[in-house]
Each structure stands twice: as C-alpha cells, then as structure tokens.
Motif scaffolding. Structure first.
Motif, PDB file in Angstrom:
ATOM      1  N   THR A 183      -2.328  -2.473 -33.585  1.00  0.00           N
ATOM      2  CA  THR A 183      -2.069  -1.438 -32.582  1.00  0.00           C
ATOM      3  C   THR A 183      -2.977  -1.639 -31.382  1.00  0.00           C
ATOM      4  O   THR A 183      -4.134  -2.027 -31.526  1.00  0.00           O
ATOM      5  CB  THR A 183      -2.315  -0.026 -33.148  1.00  0.00           C
ATOM      6  OG1 THR A 183      -3.723   0.168 -33.325  1.00  0.00           O
ATOM      7  CG2 THR A 183      -1.611   0.178 -34.475  1.00  0.00           C
ATOM      8  N   GLY A 184      -2.450  -1.394 -30.205  1.00  0.00           N
ATOM      9  CA  GLY A 184      -3.254  -1.493 -28.990  1.00  0.00           C
ATOM     10  C   GLY A 184      -2.372  -1.895 -27.825  1.00  0.00           C
ATOM     11  O   GLY A 184      -1.631  -2.875 -27.910  1.00  0.00           O
ATOM     12  N   GLU A 186      -3.374  -3.057 -25.134  1.00  0.00           N
ATOM     13  CA  GLU A 186      -3.956  -4.220 -24.463  1.00  0.00           C
ATOM     14  C   GLU A 186      -3.523  -5.544 -25.098  1.00  0.00           C
ATOM     15  O   GLU A 186      -3.840  -6.610 -24.591  1.00  0.00           O
ATOM     16  CB  GLU A 186      -5.495  -4.113 -24.475  1.00  0.00           C
ATOM     17  CG  GLU A 186      -6.188  -4.353 -25.819  1.00  0.00           C
ATOM     18  CD  GLU A 186      -6.228  -3.132 -26.750  1.00  0.00           C
ATOM     19  OE1 GLU A 186      -5.254  -2.351 -26.757  1.00  0.00           O
ATOM     20  OE2 GLU A 186      -7.217  -2.982 -27.484  1.00  0.00           O
ATOM     21  N   ASP A 226      -0.234   1.730 -27.891  1.00  0.00           N
ATOM     22  CA  ASP A 226      -0.875   2.991 -28.285  1.00  0.00           C
ATOM     23  C   ASP A 226      -0.010   4.198 -27.922  1.00  0.00           C
ATOM     24  O   ASP A 226      -0.331   4.974 -27.023  1.00  0.00           O
ATOM     25  CB  ASP A 226      -2.246   3.104 -27.596  1.00  0.00           C
ATOM     26  CG  ASP A 226      -3.238   2.095 -28.143  1.00  0.00           C
ATOM     27  OD1 ASP A 226      -3.285   1.920 -29.379  1.00  0.00           O
ATOM     28  OD2 ASP A 226      -3.951   1.467 -27.348  1.00  0.00           O
ATOM     29  N   GLY A 250      -7.248   1.789 -33.270  1.00  0.00           N
ATOM     30  CA  GLY A 250      -6.768   3.167 -33.118  1.00  0.00           C
ATOM     31  C   GLY A 250      -7.281   4.186 -34.111  1.00  0.00           C
ATOM     32  O   GLY A 250      -6.613   5.202 -34.340  1.00  0.00           O
TER      33      GLY A 250
END
Ligand code: AMP
Ligand code: MG
Length: 405
Positions: A183-184, A186, A226, A250
């Motif tokens: 997750t992210g 970026e 996210d 996260g």
C-alpha cells in the motif's frame, strides 16, 4: 506496548497446520509429512552384491583342489537387474556385478580387484570371510517399519528413502497460499519510469520472495494507493483465494495510514505497538476466517517483522514443529546502542575467529537502509532491557542462512 513474545504468541494463535494432501515424491522437497511413512518392503529387498566380483561359497574354497589353489570355473555372469534364479554348482563361482541378486549356493563376494578378472576361469586370489561384500535383505529397513515420522521435514535424503521404499506420492501438509498487498500512493512497480515523489515498490517483491523462501506459495501480489475503499476492496479480494494475507505500509499514526483506517472501520484486526526496533507498528487479525498481518512500510521493518512473526506463522501452517530459525551465540565486533525498553534487531554478518563465531554490525539502525540489509546474513537480537553491548560481548543472533528443521 506489547513484547515481541506476546505479539508472536498472538500471531501463532491465528494459524495451525494446513490440510494434508498427497504430492508426487519428486515434488515434496521442503514439505512437512502429514502422515508417517511405513515401509511396505525390505531394503535391500533381497540379498545382493556390494561389489563387482565373484560370488563364491567360502566353505567350498577351503576344501577345493590343492594344485589349482583358488582357480575356479565361472558358471555364469549375473548383472544388476538379472531376474533369473541362479544356483552356483559346487566347485564353481559366478561373476557378479554390484547390486545384482546373490545366487543360491554362494555366501560371499570376492572383489574383482583380488582376482585375475577371468571370464571363463578365474584365479580368485584370496579366501574371503563368509558374508563378505553381501548386502543382506532388510539390513537397512524392515518391511512394516516406520521410516519417516509425521511432522518431519522432507530433505533430499527423505525423498530418496520414500522413493526407495516405492512411494510415488507422499502425504504432506499443504503449502499455505499467501497474498501480498503493498500500500502507498508513492509506489510504482520496478521496471517502470519513476516520477517525482515516487519510489519503487520493493516490499511487494521482498515479501513475495520471503514467502516463497519460507516454503509457502504466493497466490497474489498487488499494489494499491492510499485510498481506504480501494484498500478494503483489494483486501477482500486477497482473502478470497488466500490462507494468509500480508500487507505493508499504512499502519503508523500518520494521516494517510489507510490500512489501519480501513481495517479499524471493518473490525477483526487489532493494531498495536510492539516493543521492538525496527517494526514497532503492527496489526494482526482476520478478514473473515483468513488471518491477516499488516506490516509497517519501511523495508527493513518489513524484513524484520516477517522474520520474527510471519515466517513462524507460515512454518506452523506448513506443519513444521521447529518454526523458528536457530538462534546462535556470537561475539560482536563493535559496541552497540539499543533503545531502552525495546528489543532491537541489528543487521549483522556472521563470521568466525578460530572456533568462535563472530558477528559484525552492518549499517545503521535506520529502517529504510536496504543497501546494508542486503549485505547482512544475520539479525542480532538485543534484549529490551539492554541498552548497550561492548565489543567482545556474546550476543544472540538469528542466522538467516539456517532454515531450521
Ligand atoms: P508507511 O508505513 O506507509 O508510512 O511507510 C513507511 C515508509 O516506508 C515510507 O517511507 C514509505 O514510502 C515506505 N514504503 C511503504 N511501502 C513501501 C513499499 N511497498 N516499498 C518500498 N517502500 C515502501
Ligand atoms: Mg504509506
């Protein structure tokens, strides 16, 4: 804060040994036996020759004709795989090969090296002991004997034994099917262009590799930005075809820590702080009936938390009895500082100084330092109540090159 031991206990309480399935003997390396293996035949299955040479009756050689010494007629050749029932007549011998059935009328094998190697007539050279160079039926394994125990790990020797007693398949615990979710917002996949503010997703590939190395099967890897809804949707999808779901990122206290946000809203997963460094923020629970572990985002935190919590879960699901890697002692080469009240896992490289095992500290404590992580092959475990170690102290080390039984 929870201790490492408490969190590991909670993690292990979510899993148990997976169901038993039968797999081809050639595919069972690294699995754990779900049932005992009982031999249905003797090993060796019949008396056979341990050498290339001549099958003889020793008593017959001792009473043989004096002028000829140990010269005898060769009645036949017996090669490995020869299915005839051969009987050696008195006063004669049989030329025999390694692994060929012992003929009736013979009780020892004279190695070809003792003899002149004759084909029709042979000078045997010396008289052997009765029974010499004969491999006896059942001397290795007896029919009806339990040769491998349920719960034991299958290595190459165990594969060989199962095959030798004739098993085409063995019963082993199923490999857990694991889904890995990065997750992210970026993150971009490695191999694609990198935009401003973006980094490559390294946790996904790292976790997938760790899952495979632990003996489990990666059924899915995915990456999600996210956004709580998208995270929850993907988590649900992952849980559909997995026995274990792993996420990274996260779960800290930040504003966009959406794994925590989404799962707190859903329930079933508990978030906590574990008294360790790296790897403090952790989440653990279930999505329906499927265990889920939410790991922090920093790559070294992922590595250490997988090692300390997830690998033992996977090993438990595989049916293993020893779920941890062996912990060893080593002399540390340089002083160490460790935060008060937290167990620190320090990257290290194992070596030796004569008979003593040594460990060199590699890199700094930053949990983003993948470069130095890749140079290490061990984790030094500094107990929560120790704040420093001096050079020359004996420390406890997880040897990452040892897989355990
Ligand atoms: P988070 O826990 O999501 O705040 O992430 C902590 C740090 O780990 C941040 O610097 C993230 O950019 C980084 N990170 C999170 N996920 C990944 C990933 N899949 N690969 C590499 N770095 C990551
Ligand atoms: Mg993040």
């Amino acid at each position: 804060m929870r201790s490492v031991e408490e969190h590991l206990g909670a993690a292990l309480s979510l899993v148990g040994p997976g169901p038993v399935e039968t797999v081809d003997v050639v595919d069972c390396l690294g699995r754990v036996l779900g049932r005992d293996v009982v031999a249905a035949i003797d090993l060796p299955p019949w008396d056979n020759s341990a050498m290339d040479g001549y099958a003889v009756l020793v008593a017959d050689l001792l009473t043989g004709p004096a002028p000829d010494g140990l010269v005898r007629a060769v009645c036949t050749d017996i090669a490995a795989g020869d299915g005839r029932e051969v009987r050696v007549p008195p006063g004669q011998v049989a030329r025999i090969m390694t692994g060929a059935p012992m003929p009736a009328g013979a009780d020892a094998v004279i190695p070809v090296e003792w003899t002149d190697g004759g084909v029709q007539v042979v000078d045997l050279g010396r008289v052997p002991e009765p029974g010499a160079n004969v491999r006896r039926r059942g001397e290795d394994v007896r029919s009806g004997q339990r040769v491998l125990a349920a719960g034991s790990r299958i290595g190459p020797a165990q594969v060989g034994l199962a095959a030798a007693v004739g098993l085409g398949q063995v019963a082993v615990h199923r490999r857990p099917r694991v889904a890995v979710l990065s997750t992210g917002s970026e993150l971009v996949p490695p191999g694609t262009p990198l935009g401003r503010g973006q980094i490559f997703d390294s946790n996904g590939p790292q976790l997938a590799a760790a899952v495979t190395a632990a003996g489990a099967e990666v059924v899915r890897t995915a990456h999600v930005p996210d956004e709580a809804d998208a995270v929850m949707r993907l988590l649900d999808e992952c849980a559909e075809d997995a026995d274990l779901v792993l996420t990274s990122g996260g779960v800290s206290a930040g504003a966009y820590d959406v794994v925590k946000e989404a799962l707190l809203a859903r329930g079933g997963v508990e978030f906590c702080q574990v008294a360790m460094q790296p790897g403090k923020p952790q989440g653990l629970g279930s999505l329906g009936t499927v265990p889920v572990v939410t790991l922090p985002g920093n790559p070294v935190s992922v590595f250490v938390s997988f090692e300390v919590f997830v690998r033992p879960m996977i090993r438990t699901m595989l049916g293993a009895t020893q779920v941890q890697r062996p912990w060893v002692e080593a002399v540390v080469g340089s002083p160490l500082r460790s935060p008060a009240g937290r167990r620190q896992f320090v990257r290290g490289k194992l070596g030796s100084d004569g008979p003593r095992r040594t460990v060199t500290v590699i890199g700094g404590p930053g949990s983003h330092l993948l470069g130095s992580l890749s140079q290490s092959d061990a984790l030094i475990s500094v107990p929560a109540d120790e704040e420093h170690c001096s050079a020359g102290d004996v420390v406890t080390v997880i040897d990452l090159t040892e897989n355990g039984r």
